[in-house]
Every structure is written in structure tokens, then in C-alpha cells.
Design an enzyme around this catalytic site. Structure first.
Site, PDB file in Angstrom:
ATOM      1  CD  GLU A   1      -1.098  -4.603   8.812  1.00  0.00           C
ATOM      2  OE1 GLU A   1      -1.865  -4.273   7.609  1.00  0.00           O
ATOM      3  OE2 GLU A   1      -0.436  -5.420   9.040  1.00  0.00           O
TER       4      GLU A   1
ATOM      5  CB  SER B   1      -6.592 -13.931   4.670  1.00  0.00           C
ATOM      6  OG  SER B   1      -6.103 -15.300   5.444  1.00  0.00           O
TER       7      SER B   1
ATOM      8  CB  SER C   1      -1.021   0.032   1.062  1.00  0.00           C
ATOM      9  OG  SER C   1      -1.607  -1.079   1.293  1.00  0.00           O
TER      10      SER C   1
ATOM     11  CD  GLU D   1      -9.984 -17.356   4.497  1.00  0.00           C
ATOM     12  OE1 GLU D   1     -10.950 -17.659   4.150  1.00  0.00           O
ATOM     13  OE2 GLU D   1      -9.208 -16.542   4.572  1.00  0.00           O
TER      14      GLU D   1
END
Length: 399
Positions: free
Chosen positions: A245, A377, A163, A379
Site C-alpha cells: 500500500e 500515519s 475506503s 508517526e
């Protein structure tokens, strides 16, 4: 114990007076304030950034000399006073949310003195060089190499989904310094994005934006003093940074959903209508909005409990995975509720027939899906919760 508690009302008065003298009304998120303020918005934004940086309130809880050294309760008061004015903290990004707190813990004094002040003043932008084309959910499988060349490392490899890399000044990056080990062969280095051989390439997304990049490193020279922590000790640092984060992403989701909490019932009345008792005409919709409201409130209370634990000195831990997970679900569910209420106007993308609010809601609907990937993610978060919080056995471990 109570004698050491900060005088919050005195601090509130101080914050309110300072903000009244320094915050440019032209930057207020409240239209009725900004519209009558006048002034040069761009110049006001720069003046506001400088003022907050000099005061130390851009990083309010960082210790002096890098921040204001406020207690968490004082920082909360400051946030409340900013919100009252429709003001945003102008100093943010990955430097304050992730890298700065990590460097405070793992960096040496020279690294802190060099990198933290410009972050706290909002002068430099950072990006995160973690994910790779072949190492997404399995981050420890990264292959970007950093070869020891005496007084420097020579870095070669590729990162993906970085990003803001095309705007960043620096990158905190995971590199492989030992090919014989997986987790124990990773180091954490800092790379100046202006170094020859660094090539960020924006990725054009389906919505036309390009805030993600792929970044190529070709024979990039990284001085040895840019190694944070011990050689091959980067995985421990990376895990801590990812906790920061996820905590930051959860906080952002909370703020966004706090706005939705007020807007969803009002939107329902506007688009669906009310019955003779002034209630939403659709009883099933009433139930689902109420459930969303309950879930959001539980999320806010959990965040408050984690903040209280932090005030007692408890460290950021794996519970940030739960907060990040629930926060991303709430963001998605709130956006889908709004789209359902607005009907075909809820998937607005472009066109004069839509209001600015409808266009914003339409874009947010699609972007809300990214919350299940950003910061790790869903998961991956489930695996962390299962192993580190619930203590369940690792199904990948050999019997």
C-alpha cells in the site's frame, strides 16, 4: 546475462501499435485529443477496460495466467506509451495495488484462481477492513472477533475509514481469532460484502464527499476457505500488504507531483509575474520553487533506485515507509505552493468566478493533508523507519 534482457524497442513498437488500435481517444486526458474524438465515453471506458484486461496489461507484472508477466522494464515502457496518449490504466484500486500482490505471495492455489482473474480484468472492487475506532495507530489492538463455528467463522465487530466499502464487492479483513495474544491472535480473512450482516455506512466528510465508510459486522458467516494463510498468522500478511500500500501511495504521489513540477513554475509566472530578465519577480519564491523541484527530483530518483532493486529480485521492504512519508510531504508542499501563488484564488471551493483548474487546486489543497494519515500515519511511519531501518531501540520496550 544481457542475452536474457527483453528487447525494449521491439516491445515499445508492439505496445504502441496495440494501444493505437485499442485505446479510445475519447478517454484521453489531453483535451485536444478527447475533444475531437467523439464517441460514447461510457461505452468507450468499458471497451477499454475489457481490452486491457484480456491483454493482461491491467496487471502487467503479475505472472501468467493472472497478468502479462512483463519484466519491470517492459512495464515501464508500457506506462510511457500510455502517458504519451494521455491514457490511464483502467484496472486499478485496492485489488491491484495491495490485495492482489499479497494474495500472490500468501494465498493458496484455489484462492488465487478464484480471486485474481476478476481483479486483473477489473470486474470486482475490494476494500480494506483494517482500522477500528479503538485501533487506528495501534492496529494490532483490533477487536473485531471471528469465532470458530466448525465449517465457518462468525464475525462480529466494526471497522472505520474503510475506503469505498459501500461500492466494494469484497473486503480483505483483519479479525481476532485468539483473545489471549495480541499480534499472534490476528487472522486475515476475505468477506463477501453481500453477506447478510455486513452493513457499510458512508461517512460524510467536510468537503461533501463520502468515500470513507464505517462498516458493521453482525453475525457474518465467513467460510473457512476464506482464511488466507495460517490461523492467527494474519499480522505477518497485514504487514506485507501495508508495504504494498505504501509503495502504491508513493507512486501515486510521484505521478501527481510530476505534474506539479511542470505547473508550479508556469503558475508562478502567471500569478506573480516576471522581472526584466524573464525570471520570477519574487526571489524568495524562486528559491522555494527550486528547492521543491530538487526535492521532487530526489524523490523520483529514489523511486527509480527502488525499482532497479526490484528488478534484481530484492523484495518490497520497510523503505516503502520512507517513500510514503516523503511522497505525502511533497504532495502537501506542492499544493501549498500552488495556493500561495494563486492567493485567494488558491483556496477555491465553489463558484463561477473560479476556473476548473483553480477549483481542482483548491480541493487538492485540503485533500493533500490526508496523505499524512492514509496508509499509516506519519508517526507510525517514523516508528517503522526508526526500528526497522535505523535499528534504534524501541522506547516502549521494558528496560
Amino acid at each position: 546475462m544481457f542475452d536474457t534482457e527483453p528487447d525494449l524497442e521491439a516491445f515499445r513498437a508492439e505496445a504502441r501499435a496495440w494501444l493505437a488500435a485499442n485505446f479510445p481517444p475519447s478517454l484521453s486526458s489531453r483535451p485536444e485529443v478527447a475533444a475531437t474524438a467523439g464517441g460514447d465515453v461510457e461505452a468507450d471506458a468499458e471497451r477499454w477496460r475489457i481490452a486491457m484486461g484480456e491483454k493482461g496489461w491491467g496487471t502487467p507484472t503479475w505472472p501468467a495466467p493472472y497478468g502479462a508477466g512483463l519484466e519491470p522494464a517492459q512495464a515501464q515502457v508500457l506506462a510511457q506509451e500510455l502517458s504519451r496518449l494521455g491514457a490511464q490504466n483502467p484496472i486499478g484500486g485496492m485489488g491491484t495495488m495491495m490485495f492482489g500482490p499479497t494474495l500472490l505471495e500468501y494465498g493458496n492455489e484455489e484462492q488465487k484462481a478464484r480471486h485474481l482473474p476478476p481483479i486483473a480484468r477489473g470486474e470486482l472492487r475490494w476494500c480494506q477492513g483494517f482500522s477500528e475506532p479503538g485501533a487506528g495507530s495501534d492496529l494490532a489492538g483490533l477487536q473485531t472477533r471471528a469465532e470458530d463455528r466448525g465449517d465457518h467463522f462468525l464475525v462480529n465487530g466494526q471497522k472505520i475509514w474503510t475506503s469505498g466499502a459501500h461500492h466494494a464487492d469484497w473486503c480483505f479483513c483483519l479479525v481476532r481469532t485468539d483473545t489471549t495474544k495480541k499480534h499472534e491472535g490476528i487472522s486475515f480473512v476475505l468477506i463477501d460484502m453481500r453477506t447478510p450482516g455486513v452493513d457499510p455506512r458512508p461517512i460524510r466528510l467536510i468537503n461533501g464527499a463520502s468515500h470513507f465508510c464505517e462498516v458493521f459486522f453482525t453475525d457474518v458467516v465467513v467460510p473457512k476457505e476464506n482464511l488466507v494463510g495460517p490461523l492467527n498468522g494474519g499480522w505477518t500478511i497485514a504487514k506485507r500488504l501495508l508495504q504494498h500500500e505504501r509503495k502504491g501511495l508513493a507512486a501515486a504521489a510521484q505521478a501527481q507531483r510530476a505534474e506539479a513540477r511542470a505547473s508550479v513554475p508556469e503558475m508562478a509566472k502567471e500569478y506573480v509575474g516576471v522581472d526584466e530578465q524573464g525570471r520570477l519577480a519574487d526571489p524568495d519564491l524562486r528559491t522555494r520553487i527550486s528547492q521543491f523541484d530538487i526535492d521532487l527530483r530526489c524523490f523520483q530518483l529514489t523511486n527509480a533506485r527502488v525499482a532497479a532493486q526490484a528488478r534484481r529480485g530484492q523484495e518490497v521492504n520497510a523503505t516503502t515507509s520512507i517513500l510514503k512519508q516523503v511522497g505525502s510531504f511533497l504532495r502537501r508542499d506542492g499544493a501549498e505552493l500552488i495556493a500561495e501563488l494563486a492567493g485567494w484564488r488558491g483556496i477555491a471551493w465553489e463558484g463561477d468566478e473560479f476556473t476548473e483548474a483553480e477549483l481542482a487546486d483548491g480541493h487538492n489543497l485540503f485533500y493533500s493533508k490526508a496523505g499524512g494519515i492514509a496508509g499509516g500515519s506519519q508517526e507510525v511511519q517514523y516508528n517503522i523507519i526508526a526500528k526497522r531501518i535505523l535499528g534504534l531501540p524501541d522506547p516502549t520496550a521494558s528496560a
